[in-house]
Design a protein around this motif. Structure first.
Motif, mmCIF file in Angstrom:
data_model
loop_
_atom_site.group_PDB
_atom_site.id
_atom_site.type_symbol
_atom_site.label_atom_id
_atom_site.label_comp_id
_atom_site.label_asym_id
_atom_site.label_seq_id
_atom_site.Cartn_x
_atom_site.Cartn_y
_atom_site.Cartn_z
ATOM 1 N N ALA A 80 0.803 -1.222 0.000
ATOM 2 C CA ALA A 80 0.000 0.000 0.000
ATOM 3 C C ALA A 80 0.838 1.275 0.000
ATOM 4 N N SER A 81 2.106 1.170 0.384
ATOM 5 C CA SER A 81 2.997 2.332 0.370
ATOM 6 C C SER A 81 4.434 1.832 0.491
ATOM 7 N N GLY A 82 5.366 2.746 0.278
ATOM 8 C CA GLY A 82 6.767 2.384 0.507
ATOM 9 C C GLY A 82 6.976 1.962 1.954
ATOM 10 N N MET A 83 6.363 2.699 2.877
ATOM 11 C CA MET A 83 6.516 2.366 4.300
ATOM 12 C C MET A 83 5.926 1.003 4.640
ATOM 13 N N ALA A 84 4.846 0.615 3.949
ATOM 14 C CA ALA A 84 4.268 -0.714 4.189
ATOM 15 C C ALA A 84 5.254 -1.790 3.739
ATOM 16 N N ALA A 85 5.928 -1.559 2.611
ATOM 17 C CA ALA A 85 6.919 -2.525 2.114
ATOM 18 C C ALA A 85 8.108 -2.613 3.080
ATOM 19 N N ILE A 86 8.578 -1.446 3.531
ATOM 20 C CA ILE A 86 9.730 -1.398 4.435
ATOM 21 C C ILE A 86 9.379 -2.040 5.786
ATOM 22 N N SER A 87 8.178 -1.728 6.297
ATOM 23 C CA SER A 87 7.742 -2.332 7.567
ATOM 24 C C SER A 87 7.673 -3.846 7.440
ATOM 25 N N VAL A 105 18.733 7.467 6.877
ATOM 26 C CA VAL A 105 17.584 6.846 6.203
ATOM 27 C C VAL A 105 16.428 7.836 6.087
ATOM 28 N N TYR A 106 15.522 7.510 5.182
ATOM 29 C CA TYR A 106 14.284 8.262 4.979
ATOM 30 C C TYR A 106 13.575 8.460 6.331
ATOM 31 N N GLY A 107 12.975 9.634 6.525
ATOM 32 C CA GLY A 107 12.344 9.992 7.794
ATOM 33 C C GLY A 107 11.307 8.988 8.289
ATOM 34 N N VAL A 148 20.425 -0.398 4.049
ATOM 35 C CA VAL A 148 21.151 0.607 3.266
ATOM 36 C C VAL A 148 20.202 1.486 2.448
ATOM 37 N N GLU A 149 20.560 2.760 2.349
ATOM 38 C CA GLU A 149 19.895 3.656 1.408
ATOM 39 C C GLU A 149 20.993 4.404 0.663
ATOM 40 N N THR A 150 21.095 4.218 -0.632
ATOM 41 C CA THR A 150 22.139 4.905 -1.393
ATOM 42 C C THR A 150 21.690 5.204 -2.813
ATOM 43 N N THR A 180 14.824 3.387 -3.949
ATOM 44 C CA THR A 180 13.857 4.370 -4.454
ATOM 45 C C THR A 180 14.485 5.405 -5.392
ATOM 46 N N PHE A 181 15.653 5.929 -5.014
ATOM 47 C CA PHE A 181 16.235 7.038 -5.780
ATOM 48 C C PHE A 181 16.788 6.600 -7.131
ATOM 49 N N MET A 182 17.318 5.391 -7.209
ATOM 50 C CA MET A 182 17.953 4.949 -8.453
ATOM 51 C C MET A 182 17.010 4.167 -9.356
ATOM 52 N N HIS A 199 11.208 -0.334 -2.498
ATOM 53 C CA HIS A 199 10.931 0.876 -3.266
ATOM 54 C C HIS A 199 9.742 1.621 -2.701
ATOM 55 N N SER A 200 9.873 2.943 -2.644
ATOM 56 C CA SER A 200 8.676 3.751 -2.596
ATOM 57 C C SER A 200 8.319 3.969 -4.058
ATOM 58 N N ALA A 201 7.328 3.210 -4.538
ATOM 59 C CA ALA A 201 6.908 3.324 -5.941
ATOM 60 C C ALA A 201 6.065 4.580 -6.164
ATOM 61 N N THR A 202 5.800 5.282 -5.063
ATOM 62 C CA THR A 202 5.154 6.596 -5.101
ATOM 63 C C THR A 202 5.992 7.570 -5.935
ATOM 64 N N LYS A 203 7.284 7.316 -5.999
ATOM 65 C CA LYS A 203 8.229 8.256 -6.592
ATOM 66 C C LYS A 203 8.451 7.933 -8.077
ATOM 67 N N PHE A 204 9.696 7.632 -8.472
ATOM 68 C CA PHE A 204 10.005 7.501 -9.899
ATOM 69 C C PHE A 204 9.224 6.392 -10.600
ATOM 70 N N ILE A 211 -0.150 8.332 -7.086
ATOM 71 C CA ILE A 211 -0.482 7.221 -6.186
ATOM 72 C C ILE A 211 0.584 7.048 -5.095
ATOM 73 N N ILE A 212 0.177 6.391 -4.011
ATOM 74 C CA ILE A 212 1.104 5.964 -2.962
ATOM 75 C C ILE A 212 1.233 4.448 -3.109
ATOM 76 N N ALA A 213 2.464 3.970 -3.240
ATOM 77 C CA ALA A 213 2.658 2.530 -3.466
ATOM 78 C C ALA A 213 4.053 2.106 -3.038
ATOM 79 N N GLY A 214 4.189 0.851 -2.691
ATOM 80 C CA GLY A 214 5.499 0.313 -2.313
ATOM 81 C C GLY A 214 5.737 -1.034 -2.959
ATOM 82 N N SER A 330 8.020 14.938 -1.326
ATOM 83 C CA SER A 330 7.994 13.924 -2.384
ATOM 84 C C SER A 330 8.938 14.292 -3.532
ATOM 85 N N LEU A 331 9.038 13.386 -4.480
ATOM 86 C CA LEU A 331 10.042 13.488 -5.537
ATOM 87 C C LEU A 331 9.704 12.478 -6.621
ATOM 88 N N GLY A 332 10.484 12.539 -7.695
ATOM 89 C CA GLY A 332 10.395 11.492 -8.710
ATOM 90 C C GLY A 332 9.206 11.599 -9.634
#
Ligand SMILES: *Cc1c(COP(=O)(O)O)cnc(C)c1O
Length: 398
Positions: A80-87, A105-107, A148-150, A180-182, A199-204, A211-214, A330-332
């Motif tokens: 449902a979001s990047g945070m849902a995927a990360i959690s 890391v992302y906030g 890692v986040e890079t 997410t960034f690359m 991935h936060s698929a919300t971005k690029f 949409i908000i997606a992960g 947000s970005l991307g």
């Protein structure tokens, strides 16, 4: 998967459309949106591939197979979001485990780790992952994952993914990478030995600020099974309409990100020539910290850059005078997005902590969209002009 060795730009289009998905054989070039929560079982004791859409849905499945193909992993999962995927990825850990986490890391990830994981007795340490020695010495007997986040936010710090993977493997730990960034276009952490890509698929990946997606991809089927179990248990799945929209977004990722990155590089070089700007952070500048590592592990420099104006009034004047980029978190996306990390994404961080990370009041982050490069540069020039006019050479407002 096809026998041809298609490039990613081709896969973006065809991973989700190259085969006929429906038994009706309509020839539709777009994926059908299966708005169905439940599925008729044709036999009393033999069930079909889908039973209930929390556990699996054909539209979501196509997206999940697509991201797995793009990242070169065994299993993809849409959340449902990047945070849902990360959690969900952190739920692979158990009480008593320890996570070693990149300090910038992302906030939202920072909040999850500091405010939530402790409740489940999962410990953590934040470490400067650009320093492999420091990272190595922070590994504990109960460390289970290196996170890692890079490049990282907002100063685009570069972590050596292979170096981290080596440490992780030597200590029986998993490596998770927030890509997410690359995006898979420029960086493929699984190929560098990572175990889970997030991935936060919300971005690029979706690319249109709609949409908000992960997404998560696992290197092994075993980790995939575990993560799918967590996804089904917690229920934080991506809805089918959003899954469809994300599939469409991914199709244009190659064209979007390569053009945005090209423009970002031009802007970074341009900004760097201004004396008012003390620092420009962009992984494609040869003097950027970690440039050789980034060049080795990534195929592009991306569409994000940050730059430092002398102080808050200068940043304020710049933001108030810029015309094209939206001023937002947000970005991307297709539109350029300008943000002020000190007052937006990192506002909750104490000032001392922030400044120690280089997030001063004058730091601005730009996510470059698809506007013409010359228009963006012209706009930046006039906004910088306005920011300069209110200021003497010491950067103090007159
Ligand atoms: C936005 C973002 C996230 C969180 O994703 P959401 O889709 O907002 O939940 C995680 N990591 C990075 C690097 C991000 O930029």
């Amino acid at each position: 998967m096809s026998a041809y060795n298609d490039r990613l730009e081709t896969k973006f289009i065809h991973s989700s459309t190259s085969h006929d998905h429906t038994e009706h054989n309509t020839g539709a070039v777009n994926v059908p949106i299966y708005l169905s929560s439940t599925y008729h079982q044709k036999n009393f004791d033999q069930f079909g591939p889908y039973d209930y859409s929390r556990s699996g849905n054909p539209t979501r499945q196509i997206l999940e197979d697509t991201i797995a193909d793009l990242e070169g992993g065994q299993r993809g999962l849409a959340f449902a979001s990047g945070m849902a995927a990360i959690s969900a990825a952190f739920m692979l850990l158990s009480a008593g485990d320890h996570a070693l986490v990149s300090k910038d890391v992302y906030g939202g990830t920072y909040r999850l780790i500091t405010e939530m994981l402790g409740k489940y007795n999962i410990e953590h340490t934040f470490v400067n992952m650009t320093d492999l020695h420091e990272t190595s010495s922070a590994i504990q007997p109960n460390t289970r994952v290196l996170y890692v986040e890079t490049p990282s936010n907002p100063c685009l710090n570069i972590t050596d993914i292979e170096g981290i993977v080596k440490l992780a493997k030597a200590n029986d730990c998993l490596t998770f990478v927030d890509n997410t960034f690359m995006t898979p276009l420029y960086q493929n952490p699984l190929q560098l030995g990572a175990d889970v890509v997030l991935h936060s698929a919300t971005k690029f990946l979706s690319g249109h600020s709609d949409i908000i997606a992960g997404l998560a991809v696992t290197k092994t089927e075993e980790l995939g099974e575990q993560l799918a179990f967590i996804q089904n248990s917690f229920g934080s799945i991506l809805g089918v309409q959003d899954a469809y929209q994300l599939i469409q977004g991914i199709k244009t990722l190659g064209a979007r990100l390569s053009q945005s990155s090209e423009t970002a590089e031009k802007i970074a070089v341009h900004l760097n020539a201004y004396s008012l700007i003390s620092e420009v952070y962009y992984p494609g500048l040869s003097f950027h910290d970690g440039y050789p590592i980034h060049a080795r592990q990534s195929k592009g420099s991306g569409a994000l850059l940050s730059f430092r104006l002398p102080n808050k009034p200068a940043a304020k004047a710049f933001v108030e005078n810029i015309r094209l980029p939206v001023f937002a978190v947000s970005l991307g996306a297709v539109e350029s997005i300008l943000s002020c990390p000190a007052t937006m994404s990192h506002a909750a961080m104490p000032e001392k902590e922030r400044e120690a990370r280089g997030i001063t009041d004058g730091l601005l982050r730009l996510s470059v969209g698809l506007e013409h490069a010359d228009d963006l540069i012209q706009d930046i020039d006039q906004a910088l002009e306005a920011a300069t006019q209110g200021m003497n050479t010491k950067g103090i407002l007159l």
